[in-house]
Design an enzyme around this catalytic site. Structure first.
Site, PDB file in Angstrom:
ATOM      1  N   ASP A   1      13.630  18.220  27.696  1.00 36.09           N
ATOM      2  CA  ASP A   1      14.171  17.375  26.635  1.00 36.09           C
ATOM      3  C   ASP A   1      15.437  16.672  27.107  1.00 36.09           C
ATOM      4  O   ASP A   1      16.130  17.144  28.010  1.00 36.09           O
ATOM      5  CB  ASP A   1      14.508  18.216  25.397  1.00 36.09           C
ATOM      6  CG  ASP A   1      13.280  18.841  24.759  1.00 36.09           C
ATOM      7  OD1 ASP A   1      12.172  18.349  24.997  1.00 36.09           O
ATOM      8  OD2 ASP A   1      13.466  19.834  24.024  1.00 36.09           O
ATOM      9  N   TYR A   2      15.757  15.589  26.450  1.00 36.41           N
ATOM     10  CA  TYR A   2      16.979  14.821  26.718  1.00 36.41           C
ATOM     11  C   TYR A   2      18.205  15.731  26.729  1.00 36.41           C
ATOM     12  O   TYR A   2      19.073  15.631  27.606  1.00 36.41           O
ATOM     13  CB  TYR A   2      17.115  13.746  25.643  1.00 36.41           C
ATOM     14  CG  TYR A   2      18.450  13.024  25.604  1.00 36.41           C
ATOM     15  CD1 TYR A   2      18.751  12.014  26.521  1.00 36.41           C
ATOM     16  CD2 TYR A   2      19.404  13.343  24.633  1.00 36.41           C
ATOM     17  CE1 TYR A   2      19.974  11.343  26.476  1.00 36.41           C
ATOM     18  CE2 TYR A   2      20.624  12.676  24.583  1.00 36.41           C
ATOM     19  CZ  TYR A   2      20.903  11.684  25.508  1.00 36.41           C
ATOM     20  OH  TYR A   2      22.104  11.021  25.457  1.00 36.41           O
TER      21      TYR A   2
END
Length: 271
Positions: A59-60
């Protein structure tokens, strides 16, 4: 933020991805991506001069070990290992609250939150208290509690997470379903947990059992080297040492073992 290469050969490049960095994007103006740091902005496309193949995702907001294949054959090999669950992945996380169990298997299915099915595709764990979630799939995470303490005078726990399956947002959703949302997880705290400077989830170790020899890639522990965290941290109880490489490998060995249900070991599933 600096992206560090941890390993590279003719088939793979493995990096330590910073938190709050995209893996890739189709936006030519966005430079905060892994691809821009190690190649060029379009390297994730098959039309690129030197295409890269992402065999896993982070994920970011998640930092840590990220494996990238340099060619289709290497991507296929690693992809099969991930698909067959022959890889081993270990994450460090700091979660809200003092976790009461020592070790647990979380086996809640994970699917799309129907309230966000047409927008952000937020995920949801299918528990006894969940009415429904869309396209739910089997999900399994093992959790080992390493230390309890206080962040900004609020109770938190340091945990080792081992995903057995690989669903979208699985670790974040399973922690939230246990009532111990990851510190700084804005999405799964329902936008409440916005004060920490980052989400405290880090992919610390990845083991790829390649035929020509296993790759065992590990980063250093990231949280206690961060002054923004340590100035707000106070330890309570240390159950396992984990902050250096040798100790971390030892707790990985502990979480890998088989266990029977008891006072310190729990199973969470949907009855």
């Amino acid at each position: 933020m600096t992206l560090k290469k941890l390993y590279e050969n003719e088939n793979y490049v493995i990096v330590n991805k910073p938190y709050d960095m995209y893996i890739n994007t189709d936006d030519e103006n966005e430079k905060n991506t892994v691809t821009c740091h190690i190649a060029c902005h379009d390297s994730h496309l098959s039309t690129s001069t030197h295409p890269l193949h992402f065999v896993q995702r982070l994920d970011y907001a998640t930092s840590g070990v990220l494996c990238i294949a340099k060619n289709k054959a290497a991507a296929a090999t690693a992809g099969k290992l991930f698909e067959k669950r022959e890889t081993r992945k270990y994450y460090l996380a700091i979660v809200r609250g003092h976790v009461k169990f020592e070790l647990a298997d979380v086996q809640y299915n994970v699917g799309i939150d129907p309230a966000t099915a047409d927008s952000s595709h937020k995920m949801l764990a299918l528990t006894d208290n969940t009415i429904t979630c869309v396209q739910s799939r089997r999900a399994h995470t093992r959790v080992l509690v390493l230390e309890t303490g206080f962040y900004n005078e609020e109770p938190v726990s340091v945990v080792l997470l081992k995903p057995i399956t690989g669903r979208r947002h699985q670790l974040r959703v399973h922690c939230s379903a246990l009532g111990h949302t990851i510190l700084g997880d804005y999405t799964y705290s329902n936008t409440i947990d916005s004060s920490p400077h980052r989400m405290f989830l880090h992919a610390t170790r990845l083991v790829l059992p390649l035929q020509q020899g296993p790759l065992d890639i590990q980063t250093s522990e990231p949280f206690f080297q961060d002054e923004q965290f340590t100035t707000k941290w106070k330890s309570n109880v240390v159950f396992y040492k984990y902050r250096n490489q040798e100790d971390f490998q030892s707790v990985c060995d502990i979480i890998d073992k088989s266990y029977e249900i008891g006072v310190k070991y729990k199973i969470f599933n949907c009855n």
